[in-house]
Design a protein around this motif. Sequence first.
Motif, short mmCIF file in Angstrom:
data_model
loop_
_atom_site.label_atom_id
_atom_site.label_comp_id
_atom_site.label_asym_id
_atom_site.label_seq_id
_atom_site.Cartn_x
_atom_site.Cartn_y
_atom_site.Cartn_z
N TRP A 244 41.39 35.23 52.55
CA TRP A 244 40.06 35.53 52.05
C TRP A 244 40.11 36.59 50.96
O TRP A 244 39.40 36.52 49.95
CB TRP A 244 39.18 35.99 53.21
N ALA A 245 40.98 37.59 51.14
CA ALA A 245 41.16 38.60 50.10
C ALA A 245 41.77 38.00 48.84
O ALA A 245 41.37 38.35 47.72
CB ALA A 245 42.03 39.74 50.63
N HIS B 264 41.35 34.93 47.93
CA HIS B 264 40.22 34.18 47.37
C HIS B 264 39.35 35.06 46.49
O HIS B 264 38.76 34.61 45.49
CB HIS B 264 39.40 33.58 48.52
N GLY B 265 39.27 36.34 46.84
CA GLY B 265 38.47 37.28 46.07
C GLY B 265 39.23 37.93 44.92
O GLY B 265 38.68 38.81 44.24
N SER C 195 31.27 39.11 51.65
CA SER C 195 32.02 39.43 50.43
C SER C 195 33.50 39.16 50.64
O SER C 195 34.05 39.44 51.71
CB SER C 195 31.81 40.91 50.04
N ASP C 196 34.14 38.62 49.58
CA ASP C 196 35.59 38.45 49.62
C ASP C 196 36.31 39.51 48.80
O ASP C 196 37.52 39.41 48.56
CB ASP C 196 35.98 37.04 49.13
N ALA C 197 35.58 40.53 48.34
CA ALA C 197 36.21 41.64 47.62
C ALA C 197 37.12 42.41 48.57
O ALA C 197 36.85 42.51 49.78
CB ALA C 197 35.15 42.55 47.02
#
Length: 379
Positions: free
Chosen positions: A35-36, A38-39, A94-96
Amino acid sequence: MSGSVLRVPGMALLLAMTGLGFSGYAALLPVAPLWAVHGGAGSVGSGLVNGVLMLLTVLTQLVVPGALRRLGWGPVLVTGMLLLGLPSALLGLSDALGPVLAVSALRGLGFGIVTVTGSALVAELVDPARRGQAIGAYGLAIAGPQVLFLSAGPWIVDRLGFGVVFALGVLPALGTFPALALARMLDHVPAPPERAPYGRLLRPMVLLLAVTLAGGALITFMAQMSSSALLSTLALLLLTVSAALARWRVGALADRSGPDTYIWPLVVLTAVGMALVAWAVRDPAATDAVALLLGATVVGVSYGGLQNLTLVVAFESVRRPHYGSASAVWNIGFDAGTGLGSVLVGALATGASFSGAVLAGGLLSLLTLPLALRARRRP
């Protein structure tokens, strides 16, 4: 064998609580770093996701014995399950990297509580003659969700999206129900005292740290270092299945002939398995499937077997009033190794390659071989 252990009062509740807790933990362990990515995070950032999780886990484990003394089993158990589960619902916002790390930190607080209390209670609830079997049953409650969710996580993301995995991450919150029922049975179980012989626990902790560094690295980066999502899923499945079987079956062997007989061969197997994985991923565009699957299986056997054996050694090294402290130290070794595996291999992969980073992890495990052999030289 495990059926007789399940009849011990409180053991079934403990296993239910553990299974729910580790379901949420396992589902997100390989997926939160993705996921990270992805961000926009790189390998260092994705490695920090589980690194932060384990850092907060270890820091929390240091204070769990004191929290049990001050607050009692019920509030501590419930708080752990809620902190491990509820923050997972926030990942979809959020994926940030910053928000993902914040969620990992909150989950680490809960995971630190769940791990220390769980392994301490398995020793408290079951008599020492069946401790290896009890740890094996407890290990199945941990490994079962890992078999199901660690290997399937990347596949679920690929087919159904991240949101399904985030929902699975909330499952630990449901563990508050068996936790509350278990807490009502724990009046006779003492909280750990202030002082413990920590020097006696250093050997099992270091041995565990080395193998979990190797296993944690493969769990975190398998999806990134393999050229095929299906191959990553199969490798994680073999790793977790072999770990579950080894952690379960080695308990009975340890009850019969002692844990030290099996520790040093498993240390060697860790290095062999990591070397096979390093060879398999030497070409980022064409993973060697046979070497990867064989290496993952070999690492899984040592990963699961040493988890059981080092916990048996830790409990054998102290008197009953210090079981809680032994559990805390053992879990610190487990989670520090997992976190170091994520951070160290991620950093080495950025500077060199995943192949070199995995090989370095195997060499670090091999450095503990003299420690594994030490007990065998004693009269």
